[in-house]
Structures are given as C-alpha cells and as structure tokens.
Scaffold this active site. Structure first.
Site, PDB file in Angstrom:
ATOM      1  CB  VAL A  78      -1.029   0.008   1.166  1.00  0.00           C
ATOM      2  CG1 VAL A  78      -0.354   0.091   2.528  1.00  0.00           C
ATOM      3  CG2 VAL A  78      -2.006   1.163   1.018  1.00  0.00           C
ATOM      4  N   GLY A  79       2.010   1.184   0.727  1.00  0.00           N
ATOM      5  CA  GLY A  79       2.925   2.328   0.779  1.00  0.00           C
ATOM      6  C   GLY A  79       3.712   2.434  -0.518  1.00  0.00           C
ATOM      7  CG  ASP A 264       5.082  -5.832  10.850  1.00  0.00           C
ATOM      8  OD1 ASP A 264       5.716  -6.910  10.960  1.00  0.00           O
ATOM      9  OD2 ASP A 264       4.417  -5.537   9.841  1.00  0.00           O
ATOM     10  CG  HIS A 288       7.647  -4.769   6.633  1.00  0.00           C
ATOM     11  ND1 HIS A 288       8.282  -3.641   6.197  1.00  0.00           N
ATOM     12  CD2 HIS A 288       6.324  -4.571   6.349  1.00  0.00           C
ATOM     13  CE1 HIS A 288       7.391  -2.801   5.671  1.00  0.00           C
ATOM     14  NE2 HIS A 288       6.196  -3.353   5.760  1.00  0.00           N
ATOM     15  CB  ILE A 289       4.808 -10.468   8.998  1.00  0.00           C
ATOM     16  CG1 ILE A 289       4.595 -10.128  10.477  1.00  0.00           C
ATOM     17  CG2 ILE A 289       6.150 -11.162   8.776  1.00  0.00           C
ATOM     18  CD1 ILE A 289       4.427 -11.344  11.371  1.00  0.00           C
TER      19      ILE A 289
HETATM   20  C1  GLV Z   1       3.717  -2.615   3.522  1.00  0.00           C
HETATM   21  O1  GLV Z   1       4.473  -2.074   4.294  1.00  0.00           O
HETATM   22  C2  GLV Z   1       2.910  -1.925   2.586  1.00  0.00           C
HETATM   23  O2  GLV Z   1       3.080  -0.708   2.404  1.00  0.00           O
HETATM   24  O3  GLV Z   1       2.066  -2.581   1.976  1.00  0.00           O
HETATM   25  C1  GLV Z   2      -3.118   3.940   4.367  1.00  0.00           C
HETATM   26  O1  GLV Z   2      -3.103   3.871   3.168  1.00  0.00           O
HETATM   27  C2  GLV Z   2      -3.988   3.126   5.177  1.00  0.00           C
HETATM   28  O2  GLV Z   2      -4.620   2.223   4.615  1.00  0.00           O
HETATM   29  O3  GLV Z   2      -4.057   3.343   6.410  1.00  0.00           O
END
Ligand code: GLV
Ligand code: GLV
Length: 327
Positions: A78-79, A264, A288-289
């Site tokens: 997501v990041g 995490d 980081h899981i």
């Molecule tokens: C994990 O850190 C992500 O951003 O999905």
């Molecule tokens: C950020 O994108 C979140 O899902 O909290």
C-alpha cells in the site's frame, strides 16, 4: 506482435499460476530468494514493459529517467515511499499500489504486537524455552490491562481506523487522533476524538503509527516526543520504520517512559540481529509481516497484475497512486 514483458522483482504468490492462464503476456520474475540490487533492477527493467516492485526496490529519479520506456509500475504494497512520485508524474509513468486488501491483516498485526507487549509474552515464552519455568508464578508475568486505556492513532487512514475499531470493540478504549489532517475522511462506527498535540501528550497510553513516511512523519517518535508524553506508553509501529528513532526508543524503555515497543517495521530494514532493542524484554519485533496472510498476498498479486494490464492498454488503473489515464 511481440508479447508485452511483465517483470516482478520477487516471486509473488499466484504469479506463476496467473502466467499459465495468460499466455498472451510474457511474465518474468526474480527467481532468487533475495531482493535485486539497484544495478540488477536497472538491467531487468531495460528488458521489460512493466514492473511489479516491492517496497525495498529503490525506484528513484535516475532509475525512472533511465527507464522511461516502462508503461507502468505497480508496487506490491500500500505504501509507495520507495518510488519518486514527482519524477513518475513528470515522465507520465503510471504507478499502482495495493490498498484495502491488507487493511485487516495489518491492523491485526498491530493488535498482536499490543497484546504481546501488554501480557509480557516475550518474557513468558523465553522462560519456558530457557528452562526458567520452575513454578506457577503469582507475580512474575503479570501484564497490563488495556480496558478503557487511551489509544492515540497517528495516521487515521484505513489501517489506523481498523486498529482503533478493534481496540474500541475489545477494550472500550478511548480513541484519539492526531494530527487533524489524517482524520479528514474518517467515517467510523465508533467514537473518536481529534485532538491537538498537547492533549495527545497528556492523554495517551498507546501510540500506534499508521501513517505513510513523509517529511512530517520521518523521525517523529524520538526523544523529544517521548519526553513530552505524560504517562508511560506502549509504542506500536506497523507503518514505516523511518517514523521512529530506535536509539531513542531504547532509552525510553530503559528509563521506563516507554512500557513496550512493538515493531513490525524497523529502521533500517532488516533490523540488525545485534540491535540492543532485541535484548529488551518488552520489545517485540516482527520482520515486516503486516500483510502476510496467504489470501492477502494472493490478492495483492492480482491487484498488481490488474494495474499492469490497464497500464499496458493505456487505460485507467483500478488501484492507482498516479494515473495519467484517469479521466
Ligand atoms: C507494507 O508495508 C505496505 O506498504 O504494503
Ligand atoms: C493507508 O493507506 C492506510 O490504509 O491506512
């Protein structure tokens, strides 16, 4: 016509299966059990039309400049702080990510860290493993009650809201949000309050990070922050390790200003096995899981592929961070 080449920088759950059913594309991936180096990344990009990247891939300005032929990049996360978004926009390269599907898994990871710290699980499990469980103990492993504690959420997006909801449902926690901007789009079925910084420092028993890495959030949880907190507090980070300072957290633990550190994400990643934090009884570290459930990770693969197919067709990406085709 030549097949479009889609390259994934790691083997992803469900990718090979998808490739079998979608023979019109040439799907390649890094077959080694490690991340690519920057040079390797450049090399594979040269031979590809679109990339699926992971958050440790450094998609910086010069990488993008050197690979302007790429028709799309989808980050398997997501990041997206590993990607120079300004440069991607300047060059018109669509960028996708994988929001929503990992919200529950990541919020659950934050809850797990909180429960492990509150119930002193690291200490308890070490006692069993090391042969120090010699009798039923009335005093040794007693933890903290979370009932009606005040949880301070930094970053009230989907994941922050989901963690807050769990803490409210399970323990009737008071939920406070800071900073104000992160609560803009919140529609929640539980009570929460947006507070100013000073009130946050006064009230909070648990600080949980759910924000992206930005100049404002980088190194936010440091000795200055810890000194301002009125009560000893639990610290949870399932967002980005760059948002905390590990030396300062260590000092905070030793001075008992911090009751527990649950991470995490670390700074840097991977954390060195020599990190003194790992020796602290009330520091729990995961590799980081947050999104690591089978279903979530398979869905993330499919979302990336949907993004890539859209970008190859020059049509709007279903899950985009930057989308030049959006009308
Ligand atoms: C994990 O850190 C992500 O951003 O999905
Ligand atoms: C950020 O994108 C979140 O899902 O909290």
């Amino acid at each position: 016509m030549d097949k479009s080449v889609i390259y994934a920088t790691r083997e992803l759950p469900g990718l090979v299966e998808w490739a079998k059913h979608n023979g019109q594309f040439q799907v390649e991936f890094n077959k080694e059990d490690r991340n690519l180096t920057y040079d390797e990344l450049n090399e594979v990009a040269k031979a590809s039309d679109a990339l699926i990247t992971v958050l440790s891939d450094n998609i910086d300005k010069s990488f993008l400049e050197n690979n302007q032929h790429l028709q799309g990049i989808s980050n398997y996360a997501v990041g997206f702080n590993n990607i120079d978004m300004d440069e991607a926009k300047r060059l018109g390269i669509p960028i996708g990510n994988t929001p929503d599907v990992l919200t529950e898994a990541t919020a659950e990871t934050a809850l797990l860290l909180q429960l492990m710290m509150a119930r002193k699980i690291k200490r308890a499990m070490s006692a069993v493993r090391d042969g120090n469980w010699t009798a039923w103990e009335p005093t040794v492993f007693n933890g903290y009650d979370l009932q009606e504690s005040t949880v301070g959420i930094i970053g009230f997006g989907r994941i922050g809201q989901s963690f807050a909801q769990k803490m409210w449902q399970l323990y009737k926690c008071n939920i406070v949000i800071w900073p104000r901007e992160s609560a803009k789009r919140a529609e929640c079925n539980f009570p929460f309050r947006v507070v100013e910084k000073e009130e946050f420092f006064q009230l909070v028993d648990v600080v949980s990070m759910h924000c992206p890495k930005t100049p404002e959030t980088e190194n936010l949880i440091n000795s200055e922050f810890i000194a301002k907190m009125k009560k000893p507090f639990f610290f949870i980070n399932t967002a980005r390790g760059d948002c905390h300072n590990e030396n300062d957290l260590l000092l905070g633990l030793r001075e008992e200003k911090v009751l527990g550190v649950g991470l995490d994400v670390t700074n840097p990643e991977p954390m060195s096995r020599k990190s003194p934090l790992l020796k602290e009884e009330n520091c729990v570290v995961f590799p980081h899981i947050g999104s690591a459930t089978k279903k979530t990770r398979e869905q993330m693969t499919l979302m990336c592929l949907e993004n890539i197919l859209a970008s190859l067709k020059r049509s709007p990406l279903p899950y985009s961070v930057y989308d030049p085709f959006k009308v």
